[in-house]
Design an enzyme around this catalytic site. Structure first.
Site, PDB file in Angstrom:
ATOM      1  N   GLU A 263       0.782  -1.231   0.000  1.00 12.76           N
ATOM      2  CA  GLU A 263       0.000   0.000   0.000  1.00 12.76           C
ATOM      3  C   GLU A 263       0.819   1.289   0.000  1.00 12.76           C
ATOM      4  O   GLU A 263       0.429   2.266  -0.627  1.00 12.76           O
ATOM      5  CB  GLU A 263      -0.930   0.008   1.234  1.00 12.76           C
ATOM      6  CG  GLU A 263      -1.926  -1.133   1.269  1.00 12.76           C
ATOM      7  CD  GLU A 263      -2.905  -1.066   0.126  1.00 12.76           C
ATOM      8  OE1 GLU A 263      -3.500   0.002  -0.089  1.00 12.76           O
ATOM      9  OE2 GLU A 263      -3.056  -2.071  -0.580  1.00 12.76           O
ATOM     10  N   SER A 537     -51.692 -23.544  41.023  1.00 17.47           N
ATOM     11  CA  SER A 537     -51.382 -23.627  42.453  1.00 17.47           C
ATOM     12  C   SER A 537     -49.939 -23.293  42.780  1.00 17.47           C
ATOM     13  O   SER A 537     -49.589 -23.148  43.956  1.00 17.47           O
ATOM     14  CB  SER A 537     -51.696 -25.045  42.968  1.00 17.47           C
ATOM     15  OG  SER A 537     -53.090 -25.224  43.047  1.00 17.47           O
TER      16      SER A 537
END
Length: 895
Positions: A263, A537
């Protein structure tokens, strides 16, 4: 008016007279008037006033006089030079012929009228010289000093046909050079000075990205860990790809040199931009070639700001930012930041993620050949799977590394093209058992604490969950075995386990991960563990908690007989069967063991009130919809005592609430996350920030006593429901069942079916809730085509989970506490006699009106095969043939 002030003839009476000069003859008087004497002006020189005007002063002149010239400095005067001097004797100026009027004398106007005084003149301006006759005829623009060629060239008067002055060769040469100089100056200004000034201004205006700002803007994967803090449960990769940030110094030189070669070979020496590279890029673009002139610093700016607009403005600010960044940050910081965010393909952003995606290793372990391949892919990450492209780029980078002396020639000759691992085969990325719904619950929890998905991705969050791999495996196995062989396709199940000591969720099984939709397509399964259902319950422990808080005890006596009536309630309340009735002298402890509906309906109706049940449930850990949960606790309906009506709770909340009993009355906020850090392992929060406090009373000892009494009441329920505790461990719990509400057109057999069943229980180290039911109000049956109860599928699943999870763990028992209220061990009761006639109510009742229950709450059946009763107001319905739950008790005996 005195004579001296008389006016001239025909003059206004009050018009002032002129004073005489000193020594001036007053002249003849008017007829009948005495001769005048000369009076000096007031305040003359002798009296400290102004002196007489001198003849040389440039003051006002008499008519006919020549203009005076200013008095020369230092002129003859006894006073200041600025004062006027009196005229010589006789009032005449020197040289004035005799007989002429004295200086300052005005002749009377014709007709005897004194002339009007002249207005004072302003000092002469330059523009007045023309009419005053004082100009000297000088024209500055005619001066040769203003002609550039006047010094050495005589002006030419000859004009050409267009009227322009004809120049000599020397003049033309000078004029050409003048034009060239001016053009050169303009070019320098346009191309150098103005851009330099603009660049300086831009330099001070722009901000450059720092490592911290880039980390905040760039998305990174979220990693989930199991409770051991080491095992990866799974990862969530952002849409922009996987990214893992490294710190300066963690990237090896071989990787950096490979990237420089690909690069920007001058990165270590340039100032953020490369003029040669820019000119080379311009040439390539002009000649139809390709290639940019951006340095790594410029590319970093572009990636960090996510601005790739093809505009001159972007390019200009990019240059200024890259130059400024190189002045403020080291090269090591810049290259690290760049390699942390650049995209390499395969969903990998950053060199660390790329190393794992392509070679399943860390960046620090990459070879020169592997680094060259990754560096070469930066220009074309979308072509990562194109072998020709990848190999071409690899060769280019390797050759550039040799050319820049970062790689020896013999190493280049010996290097082989590296073979990446197959795409999506990274073992770390695909490890763990992270499920979609569990992931959503974790992110919801973090979002409520201020850590939304965007922030988690931005920080590369590491989420350390409370999920225990052993507990999760046990939960998955228990649910799978419990549902095995069931033929009712409407049956669903969920299991949640919580650590009572921390509130952390140990296991979370919410049902199948994928299901078939109405079109037969695969769809994500719903989170059944987070959906609220009628708890039946299993709600009764909260009734008891409210009663104990009021000072009640397990030895208190209630009427537990069947078919009881309450004031304002249209229909009687029934128990689940003869075995669930304990007569008129029923202790609270016995009522809990057999799940006597009439006792708990009475307890809430006359003592605790629905509001007291709501308070107890919330204190234990049930989260309602207004608190970020899913539960509905309606305090206007006494059916909450039996877990029916509008009361609904999710399995995760039931497990968490029962954990407050298991912990000895200490409430720990339920949670999935024990610790949260960012990618740099900086802790955001941990379990030290989890809310914890005494659950049922501000006094921790009192809260522990309440919880201990509830546990004592729930311990016998396990055996009564034909369940067993894990070997060596004490346990307690409660089953629950909600009956199906028949619809118009249903077969008669549906009247005895149930829609929801539960088993919720705990040991000192784990609390678990198992729900087995349908999606809403659905008539359900088991593999034998019989009604399901809490003790038929949910109960055995719960028991199997505890056995699997606690296998090999140390034995444990509950702490002993003092009884509250009446001690059940000191109460003597008479067992009820079987009777077909309901026992009259003996407990106190309230006179307030109570609306009838909206829906049935608990399955009620008798030993008869032809009739069944419901827990609340309701009629009887036929039961299925061959009643019974397979546990040696009538159907519904688990409550």
């Amino acid at each position: 008016m005195t004579d001296d002030n008389r006016s001239w003839p025909n003059q206004e009476p009050d018009a002032p007279r002129r004073g005489q000069w000193p020594g001036e003859d007053a002249g003849p008087a008017w007829p009948g008037e005495s001769p005048r004497r000369a009076n000096p002006p007031r305040g003359g020189a002798g009296q400290g006033g102004p002196a007489w005007p001198a003849g040389d002063e440039g003051g006002r002149q008499w008519p006919g006089e020549q203009p005076r010239r200013p008095q020369a400095p230092g002129g003859q005067s006894g006073a200041a030079g600025s004062r006027r001097q009196p005229p010589p004797s006789g009032g005449r100026r020197p040289g004035q012929p005799p007989g002429s009027p004295p200086q300052g004398f005005r002749q009377p106007p014709p007709g005897g009228r004194r002339p009007e005084p002249e207005p004072e003149r302003e000092p002469d301006l330059i523009t007045h010289h023309a009419h005053n006759g004082t100009e000297d005829g000088y024209e500055p623009y005619d001066d040769d000093r203003f002609d550039e060629f006047a010094d050495d060239v005589e002006p030419q008067q000859e004009l050409d046909e267009k009227g322009r002055k004809v120049l000599t060769p020397a003049q033309r040469k000078k004029r050409r050079w003048k034009i060239i100089r001016r053009v050169a100056y303009a070019c320098v200004g346009v191309f150098f000075v103005v851009p330099a000034i603009a660049f300086v201004i831009t330099y001070f205006m722009v901000d450059v990205p720092t490592a911290e700002s880039v980390a905040a803007l760039q998305s990174q994967p979220i990693t989930y860990y199991y409770a051991d803090g080491k095992t990866v449960m799974g990862k969530e990769v952002p849409k922009s790809g996987n990214r893992q940030l490294l710190k300066p110094g963690e990237i090896p030189d071989v990787v950096k040199h490979a990237v420089y070669s690909a690069e920007d070979a001058t990165f270590e020496t340039n100032s953020g931009f490369d003029v040669t590279g820019i000119l080379r890029a311009v040439f390539k673009q002009a000649t139809g070639g390709q290639g940019g002139g951006s340095t790594i610093s410029q590319q970093y700016i572009k990636k960090a700001t996510e601005n790739d607009a093809p505009t001159l403005t972007r390019k200009w600010t990019e240059l200024a930012k890259s130059f400024k960044m190189n002045n403020q940050q080291s090269k090591e910081e810049i290259i690290t930041g760049y390699l942390n965010i650049v995209y390499f393909g395969r969903g990998a952003s950053g060199i660390e993620a790329a190393a794992k995606a392509y070679f399943n290793k860390d960046a620090k372990d990459l070879s020169a050949s592997e680094a060259a391949l990754l560096a070469g892919l930066i220009q074309g990450p979308s072509k990562s799977e194109n072998q020709d492209y990848a190999q071409g780029r690899w060769k280019y980078v390797m050759d550039q590394m040799v050319a820049n002396k970062w790689l020896r020639a013999d190493e280049r000759t010996a290097a082989q093209f590296p073979t990446p691992i197959p795409k999506n085969s990274n073992k770390e990325e695909n490890s763990g058992k992270m499920t979609y719904q569990l992931q959503q619950r974790i992110k919801e929890e973090l979002g409520a604490k201020g850590y939304d998905e965007t922030k988690l991705f931005a920080t590369g969050a590491k989420i350390y969950t409370t999920i225990d791999p052993a507990a999760q495996d046990a939960a998955d196995q228990a649910v799978q075995q419990g549902m095995k062989g069931q033929t009712d396709e409407k049956l669903l199940a969920a299991l949640v386990a919580v650590d009572p000591k921390t509130g952390g969720i140990l296991a979370y099984n919410y049902g199948p991960e994928t299901v078939k939709d109405k079109d037969g397509q695969d769809a994500i399964g719903q989170d059944r563990a987070n959906q609220a259902r009628n708890p039946g319950s299993s709600m009764k422990p909260f009734d008891l908690t409210g009663f104990l808080k009021m000072g009640g005890g397990l030895g208190d006596i209630f009427d537990g007989s069947d078919n009881r009536k309450f004031p304002g309630v249209a229909k009687p309340v029934r128990n689940a069967g003869e075995n669930e009735s304990c007569g008129t002298q029923c202790t609270v402890a016995k009522a809990m063991e057999i799940s006597a509906n009439t006792v708990f309906y009475d307890m809430v109706f006359n003592k605790v009130k629905p509001k007291g049940v709501v308070t107890a449930a919330k204190q234990a850990g049930v989260r309602t919809t207004d608190e970020g949960g899913t539960a509905t606790l309606f305090d206007g309906d006494n059916n909450i005592s039996l877990g029916g009506g509008r009361t609904q709770v999710a399995p995760r909340d039931m497990a968490s609430a029962y954990a407050s009993f298991a912990s000895g009355g200490v409430y720990h906020e339920q949670h999935f996350v024990s610790k949260l850090t960012n990618a740099q392992d900086e802790v955001e929060f941990d379990e030290n920030n989890i809310k914890s406090n005494p659950a049922f009373d501000n006094d921790a000892a009192k809260s522990q006593q309440i919880a201990g009494n509830v546990t004592e009441a729930l311990k016998p329920v396990i055996g009564h429901s034909s369940l067993k505790c894990p070997p060596g461990h004490e346990c307690a719990g409660k089953t629950g069942t909600q009956q199906y509400s028949p619809k118009e057109g249903d077969p008669a057999s549906y009247n005895n079916l149930n829609a929801q069943t539960w088993m919720v229980g705990y040991t000192p180290s784990v609390s678990a809730a198992v729900w087995v039911g349908g999606d809403g109000n659905q008539p359900l049956h088991d593999s034998k085509n019989k009604p399901i109860f809490g003790s038929t599928i949910a109960g055995p699943t719960w028991q199997n989970f505890l056995n699997l999870y606690l296998k090999g763990k140390p034995a444990e028992k509950f702490d002993k506490v003092e009884p509250l209220g009446k001690d059940v061990n000191e109460v003597t009761t008479t067992p009820p006699k079987p009777s077909d006639t309901p026992t009259p109510q003996e407990t106190p009742s309230t006179t307030s009106s109570q609306p009838p229950p909206e829906t049935p709450t608990e399955t009620e059946t008798s030993t008869s095969r032809t009739r069944t009763s419901r827990p609340g107001p309701g009629g009887t319905t036929p039961s299925l043939p061959g009643g019974g739950d397979g546990l040696g008790r009538p159907p519904g005996s688990d409550g």
